[in-house]
Design an enzyme around this catalytic site. Structure first.
Site: not given
Length: 350
Positions: A142, A167
């Site tokens: 990501s 995350y």
């Protein structure tokens, strides 16, 4: 070849599996089908692929009613024994691992889920590839790994040691784990740092979906950082093209790797990391204007401060993606948002 694509009831996994099938590959799709967001949307994606909801049974492969080359299994990747058994049975050529617990803000209140879904599950994928070797493991990282970095555009050669959400930390951990397995066991691994993916069949927790839903209902949309944000919005078709081109380009050792000045995006092992982004940041307010145009309706805006875990800007340097695969994402926000709003209005019968 035979591909395992995880997360095929999800947004990106659904599109990747469909594209692989269109080019004639054999695909086994896998998803846990959790309730992080509306499971009806997840089952609708599966139905598009010929997998009837009534036929889905945990840990059992289901044959598509539409495609002879597609099968699906509902499985928890945290269940190592069941996953290893699937690898032993199917003997995959390539694994494209897109399943994960997504969402920056959700990680602030539900941290345990990210360890289970993003760390333990990824370890089990790596172990399965170790004992049942594949030609290439491609996995979703990501753009959030860039965290507190402010130098733009974000490059895979930059240090990413300052994540600002769990995350992001879980995705950075995936990259480190992949390098370890590439180094120790020779597994070719490639991580893909996605930049703000959007498009038809998208996730309901993401801004485009939330904006569209609120505007149609005549409710205010939440505009963070008072609209002073830039995002490298990347259309789903561009992401899919990038994923598949990278999957075809098997990771190999960097012959120019210098351990005295190590490049974080490559190594002596068959390991690589790429950005996949449009490389053309768009102001959030311009993105909202594109949504308004697609819906033919103006937004009511609730201007709010920057949220914890968010960054004010993102911008992908895709130089190495272009050099290695010949591909550069280029879909305009105007086109991409229009395609999304058309899908949304049709899907929800608005």
């Amino acid at each position: 070849m035979k591909y395992l694509v995880t997360g095929t009831a999800g947004f990106i996994g659904f599109h990747v599996a469909r594209q692989l099938l269109e080019r004639g590959e054999e695909v086994v799709g896998l998803d846990i089908i959790n309730d992080y967001y509306d499971i009806n949307l997840k089952y609708a994606r599966l139905a598009e692929m010929g997998i009837a909801r009534a036929n889905v049974t945990k840990d059992k492969l289901v044959q598509s009613d539409k495609l002879s080359t597609y099968r699906f299994v509902q499985m928890d990747l945290a269940d190592k024994d069941t996953l290893v058994a699937l690898f032993a049975q199917e003997k995959f050529d390539v694994v494209i691992h897109l399943a994960a617990q997504a969402g920056v803000r959700y990680s602030l209140t539900n941290p345990e889920v990210y360890i289970q879904s993003n760390i333990i599950a990824f370890l089990n994928i790596l172990e399965s590839c170790r004992f049942h070797p594949v030609k290439h493991l491609v996995y979703a990282s990501s753009s959030s790994v860039y965290g507190a970095n402010e130098k733009l555009p974000f490059s895979t050669s930059d240090s990413v040691d300052h994540p600002i959400s769990l995350y992001a930390a879980s995705k950075k951990s995936n990259e480190l784990m992949a390098h370890t397995y590439s180094h120790l066991f020779g597994i070719p691994t490639t991580g893909l740092r996605f930049f703000t993916v959007y498009g038809p069949w998208g996730r309901p927790d993401m801004a485009l979906f939330l904006f569209t839903e609120a505007i149609l209902a005549g409710k205010p949309i939440q505009v963070f950082n008072h609209g002073e944000m830039k995002r490298d919005f990347t259309y789903i078709d561009d992401i899919v093209e990038g994923v598949i081109r990278v999957a075809d380009h098997v990771a190999s050792p960097n012959p120019n790797f210098d351990p005295l000045n190590p490049d974080p995006g490559s190594g002596r092992a068959p390991f690589k990391v790429y950005n996949i982004g449009n490389s053309a940041p768009v102001l959030l307010m311009d993105y909202i204007k594109a949504v308004e145009k697609g819906l033919g309706k103006e937004a009511i805006m609730d201007m709010l401060p920057l949220q914890p875990g968010d960054v004010p800007a993102s911008h992908a340097d895709v130089t190495d993606l272009v050099a290695d695969t010949g591909y550069k994402p280029n879909t305009s926000v105007q086109y991409g948002v229009q395609k999304f709003t058309e899908w949304y209005l049709d899907y929800y019968k608005k």
